[in-house]
Design a protein around this motif. Structure first.
Motif, PDB file in Angstrom:
ATOM      1  N   GLY A   1       0.818  -1.211   0.000  1.00  0.00           N
ATOM      2  CA  GLY A   1       0.000   0.000   0.000  1.00  0.00           C
ATOM      3  C   GLY A   1       0.847   1.254   0.000  1.00  0.00           C
ATOM      4  N   PHE A   2       1.912   1.258   0.816  1.00  0.00           N
ATOM      5  CA  PHE A   2       2.796   2.420   0.856  1.00  0.00           C
ATOM      6  C   PHE A   2       3.534   2.589  -0.462  1.00  0.00           C
ATOM      7  CE2 PHE A   2       6.854   4.512   1.880  1.00  0.00           C
ATOM      8  CZ  PHE A   2       6.362   5.685   2.439  1.00  0.00           C
ATOM      9  N   ALA A   3       3.956   1.453  -1.066  1.00  0.00           N
ATOM     10  CA  ALA A   3       4.646   1.523  -2.355  1.00  0.00           C
ATOM     11  C   ALA A   3       3.736   2.126  -3.414  1.00  0.00           C
ATOM     12  CB  ALA A   3       5.121   0.133  -2.779  1.00  0.00           C
ATOM     13  N   TYR A   4       2.441   1.725  -3.400  1.00  0.00           N
ATOM     14  CA  TYR A   4       1.497   2.272  -4.383  1.00  0.00           C
ATOM     15  C   TYR A   4       1.280   3.769  -4.166  1.00  0.00           C
ATOM     16  CZ  TYR A   4      -2.731   3.071  -7.068  1.00  0.00           C
ATOM     17  OH  TYR A   4      -3.652   3.581  -7.965  1.00  0.00           O
ATOM     18  N   ALA A   5       1.182   4.181  -2.907  1.00  0.00           N
ATOM     19  CA  ALA A   5       0.890   5.586  -2.596  1.00  0.00           C
ATOM     20  C   ALA A   5       2.127   6.472  -2.665  1.00  0.00           C
ATOM     21  CB  ALA A   5       0.277   5.690  -1.201  1.00  0.00           C
ATOM     22  N   SER A   6       3.306   5.895  -2.749  1.00  0.00           N
ATOM     23  CA  SER A   6       4.538   6.690  -2.637  1.00  0.00           C
ATOM     24  C   SER A   6       4.663   7.809  -3.676  1.00  0.00           C
ATOM     25  CB  SER A   6       5.763   5.772  -2.685  1.00  0.00           C
ATOM     26  OG  SER A   6       5.785   4.987  -3.867  1.00  0.00           O
ATOM     27  N   PRO A   7       4.272   7.634  -4.956  1.00  0.00           N
ATOM     28  CA  PRO A   7       4.389   8.774  -5.873  1.00  0.00           C
ATOM     29  C   PRO A   7       3.437   9.908  -5.546  1.00  0.00           C
ATOM     30  CG  PRO A   7       3.315   6.939  -6.959  1.00  0.00           C
ATOM     31  CD  PRO A   7       3.842   6.420  -5.667  1.00  0.00           C
ATOM     32  N   TYR A   8       2.246   9.581  -5.027  1.00  0.00           N
ATOM     33  CA  TYR A   8       1.303  10.624  -4.623  1.00  0.00           C
ATOM     34  C   TYR A   8       1.883  11.423  -3.447  1.00  0.00           C
ATOM     35  CZ  TYR A   8      -2.145   8.112  -7.454  1.00  0.00           C
ATOM     36  OH  TYR A   8      -2.819   7.509  -8.495  1.00  0.00           O
ATOM     37  N   LEU A   9       2.534  10.720  -2.520  1.00  0.00           N
ATOM     38  CA  LEU A   9       3.165  11.394  -1.385  1.00  0.00           C
ATOM     39  C   LEU A   9       4.325  12.257  -1.870  1.00  0.00           C
ATOM     40  CD1 LEU A   9       3.221   8.422   1.166  1.00  0.00           C
ATOM     41  CD2 LEU A   9       1.638  10.355   1.126  1.00  0.00           C
ATOM     42  N   ALA A  10       5.103  11.737  -2.824  1.00  0.00           N
ATOM     43  CA  ALA A  10       6.225  12.509  -3.365  1.00  0.00           C
ATOM     44  C   ALA A  10       5.730  13.777  -4.051  1.00  0.00           C
ATOM     45  CB  ALA A  10       7.030  11.652  -4.336  1.00  0.00           C
ATOM     46  N   LEU A  11       4.653  13.661  -4.829  1.00  0.00           N
ATOM     47  CA  LEU A  11       4.077  14.827  -5.507  1.00  0.00           C
ATOM     48  C   LEU A  11       3.629  15.868  -4.499  1.00  0.00           C
ATOM     49  CD1 LEU A  11       2.857  16.362  -7.926  1.00  0.00           C
ATOM     50  CD2 LEU A  11       0.833  14.887  -7.713  1.00  0.00           C
ATOM     51  N   ASN A  12       2.935  15.444  -3.467  1.00  0.00           N
ATOM     52  CA  ASN A  12       2.450  16.371  -2.445  1.00  0.00           C
ATOM     53  C   ASN A  12       3.609  17.040  -1.708  1.00  0.00           C
ATOM     54  OD1 ASN A  12       0.198  17.417  -0.653  1.00  0.00           O
ATOM     55  ND2 ASN A  12       1.389  16.301   0.866  1.00  0.00           N
ATOM     56  N   ASN A  13       4.605  16.255  -1.318  1.00  0.00           N
ATOM     57  CA  ASN A  13       5.758  16.819  -0.603  1.00  0.00           C
ATOM     58  C   ASN A  13       6.543  17.781  -1.482  1.00  0.00           C
ATOM     59  OD1 ASN A  13       5.087  15.300   1.631  1.00  0.00           O
ATOM     60  ND2 ASN A  13       6.523  13.642   1.163  1.00  0.00           N
ATOM     61  N   LEU A  14       6.704  17.431  -2.765  1.00  0.00           N
ATOM     62  CA  LEU A  14       7.459  18.300  -3.666  1.00  0.00           C
ATOM     63  C   LEU A  14       6.719  19.608  -3.895  1.00  0.00           C
ATOM     64  CD1 LEU A  14       9.713  18.960  -5.615  1.00  0.00           C
ATOM     65  CD2 LEU A  14       8.532  17.609  -7.371  1.00  0.00           C
ATOM     66  N   LYS A  15       5.405  19.544  -4.086  1.00  0.00           N
ATOM     67  CA  LYS A  15       4.657  20.788  -4.330  1.00  0.00           C
ATOM     68  C   LYS A  15       4.733  21.720  -3.125  1.00  0.00           C
ATOM     69  CE  LYS A  15       0.389  22.659  -6.172  1.00  0.00           C
ATOM     70  NZ  LYS A  15       0.461  23.838  -5.315  1.00  0.00           N
ATOM     71  N   ARG A  16       4.584  21.160  -1.935  1.00  0.00           N
ATOM     72  CA  ARG A  16       4.681  21.983  -0.733  1.00  0.00           C
ATOM     73  C   ARG A  16       6.065  22.629  -0.631  1.00  0.00           C
ATOM     74  NH1 ARG A  16       1.177  21.035   3.730  1.00  0.00           N
ATOM     75  NH2 ARG A  16      -0.520  19.620   3.264  1.00  0.00           N
ATOM     76  N   ALA A  17       7.100  21.831  -0.881  1.00  0.00           N
ATOM     77  CA  ALA A  17       8.462  22.359  -0.773  1.00  0.00           C
ATOM     78  C   ALA A  17       8.741  23.401  -1.848  1.00  0.00           C
ATOM     79  CB  ALA A  17       9.471  21.212  -0.877  1.00  0.00           C
ATOM     80  N   ALA A  18       8.278  23.160  -3.077  1.00  0.00           N
ATOM     81  CA  ALA A  18       8.508  24.115  -4.165  1.00  0.00           C
ATOM     82  C   ALA A  18       7.774  25.424  -3.910  1.00  0.00           C
ATOM     83  CB  ALA A  18       8.070  23.509  -5.496  1.00  0.00           C
ATOM     84  N   ASP A  19       6.523  25.350  -3.449  1.00  0.00           N
ATOM     85  CA  ASP A  19       5.764  26.565  -3.153  1.00  0.00           C
ATOM     86  C   ASP A  19       6.410  27.360  -2.021  1.00  0.00           C
ATOM     87  OD1 ASP A  19       3.928  26.058  -5.130  1.00  0.00           O
ATOM     88  OD2 ASP A  19       2.432  25.162  -3.802  1.00  0.00           O
TER      89      ASP A  19
ATOM     90  N   GLN B   1      16.293  22.655  -0.344  1.00  0.00           N
ATOM     91  CA  GLN B   1      16.872  21.401   0.135  1.00  0.00           C
ATOM     92  C   GLN B   1      15.903  20.236  -0.071  1.00  0.00           C
ATOM     93  OE1 GLN B   1      18.255  21.557   4.179  1.00  0.00           O
ATOM     94  NE2 GLN B   1      19.009  19.455   4.168  1.00  0.00           N
ATOM     95  N   THR B   2      14.632  20.444   0.260  1.00  0.00           N
ATOM     96  CA  THR B   2      13.643  19.387   0.071  1.00  0.00           C
ATOM     97  C   THR B   2      13.340  19.181  -1.409  1.00  0.00           C
ATOM     98  OG1 THR B   2      12.655  19.906   2.215  1.00  0.00           O
ATOM     99  CG2 THR B   2      11.328  18.615   0.695  1.00  0.00           C
ATOM    100  N   VAL B   3      13.283  20.263  -2.180  1.00  0.00           N
ATOM    101  CA  VAL B   3      13.052  20.142  -3.626  1.00  0.00           C
ATOM    102  C   VAL B   3      14.129  19.269  -4.258  1.00  0.00           C
ATOM    103  CG1 VAL B   3      13.038  21.400  -5.818  1.00  0.00           C
ATOM    104  CG2 VAL B   3      11.756  22.287  -3.872  1.00  0.00           C
ATOM    105  N   ASN B   4      15.370  19.457  -3.842  1.00  0.00           N
ATOM    106  CA  ASN B   4      16.467  18.668  -4.406  1.00  0.00           C
ATOM    107  C   ASN B   4      16.289  17.176  -4.154  1.00  0.00           C
ATOM    108  OD1 ASN B   4      17.821  20.887  -5.440  1.00  0.00           O
ATOM    109  ND2 ASN B   4      19.058  21.184  -3.600  1.00  0.00           N
ATOM    110  N   GLN B   5      15.591  16.822  -3.079  1.00  0.00           N
ATOM    111  CA  GLN B   5      15.374  15.414  -2.763  1.00  0.00           C
ATOM    112  C   GLN B   5      14.351  14.768  -3.695  1.00  0.00           C
ATOM    113  OE1 GLN B   5      14.238  15.100   1.363  1.00  0.00           O
ATOM    114  NE2 GLN B   5      16.028  16.248   2.097  1.00  0.00           N
ATOM    115  N   TYR B   6      13.497  15.588  -4.302  1.00  0.00           N
ATOM    116  CA  TYR B   6      12.406  15.055  -5.111  1.00  0.00           C
ATOM    117  C   TYR B   6      12.527  15.396  -6.599  1.00  0.00           C
ATOM    118  CZ  TYR B   6       9.917  13.944  -0.793  1.00  0.00           C
ATOM    119  OH  TYR B   6       9.550  13.419   0.427  1.00  0.00           O
ATOM    120  N   VAL B   7      13.630  15.988  -7.016  1.00  0.00           N
ATOM    121  CA  VAL B   7      13.808  16.355  -8.427  1.00  0.00           C
ATOM    122  C   VAL B   7      15.161  15.850  -8.920  1.00  0.00           C
ATOM    123  CG1 VAL B   7      13.913  18.227 -10.112  1.00  0.00           C
ATOM    124  CG2 VAL B   7      12.379  18.418  -8.145  1.00  0.00           C
TER     125      VAL B   7
END
Length: 221
Positions: free
Chosen positions: A29-47, A52-58
């Motif tokens: 379940g976590f593996a399936y949801a992981s890209p959705y979590l990555a998208l959410n975390n990246l958008k928050r960090a980019a906004d 530092q966090t953006v670099n972890q997801y790009v």
């Protein structure tokens, strides 16, 4: 004594199997949801311009190469479309090709990532830079959908001129967004502002089992 030990072992075996099944289901379940979590975390960090966090997801080298290819294709199609039409538009497209490097450099940044994830892709215009998304100055705005603006009168001439000069300006409404897997190791987020508007996609690539990074864009999906 031996019978008692055998009985305890038989009693605990179903519990162990149950725990293993629960752990496996939770991991899947976590593996399936992981890209959705990555998208959410990246958008928050980019906004929030949290570099530092953006670099972890790009994957910036891969994103830079993708931007270069996609914007080149965008400008090439524009040149072909205007080869027998508006010469000024063709000249603008040729200037855009000459200034491709600065445009790619501008979008391969936290500012550019924020623009991509807020429905504002590069248009290939000369001197273009990523516009400031509305959530950049107010990170909490990313969590709350923007209200639908009330109908207003037609823009005055200066406003219309400003819109023409900067077609990549912040959209009045958030884009329609769809997200989903496109293969085991690829996750695609597609943005569109309206039924007749052009779409584009942000593409995440899997790194390992649970890690996803923004690695490419598709400006002509």
């Amino acid at each position: 004594m031996a019978v008692s030990t055998r009985t305890k072992s038989s009693a605990t075996r179903p519990l162990i199997v149950t725990l293993i099944v629960i752990v496996v289901i939770a991991a899947l379940g976590f593996a399936y949801a992981s890209p959705y979590l990555a998208l959410n975390n990246l958008k928050r960090a980019a906004d929030a311009r949290d570099a530092q966090t953006v670099n972890q997801y790009v994957d910036f080298p891969a994103l830079r190469e993708s931007l270069k290819q996609q914007v080149t294709g965008l400008l090439t199609r524009r040149l072909d479309a205007h080869s027998n039409g508006n010469p000024l538009a063709a000249i603008g497209a040729m200037i855009g090709v000459a200034l491709l490097g600065p445009l790619v450099d501008a979008y391969a940044t936290p500012d550019g990532v924020a623009a991509l994830l807020n429905g504002m892709p590069p248009r290939g215009n000369p001197g273009e830079r990523p516009p400031v998304p509305p959530a950049a100055n107010n990170p909490s705005a990313a969590e709350t959908p923007a209200p639908t603006p009330a109908p207003s009168a037609a823009p005055t001439q200066p406003d219309a001129a400003a819109n023409n000069a900067n077609p990549a300006a912040t959209p009045s409404q958030p884009p329609q967004t769809t997200a989903g897997y496109r293969g085991l190791n690829e996750f695609v987020v597609t943005y569109q502002h309206g039924a007749g508007d052009a779409r584009y996609s942000a593409i995440f690539a899997r790194e390992g089992l649970f890690t996803w990074k923004l690695a490419a864009v598709d400006l002509n999906p």
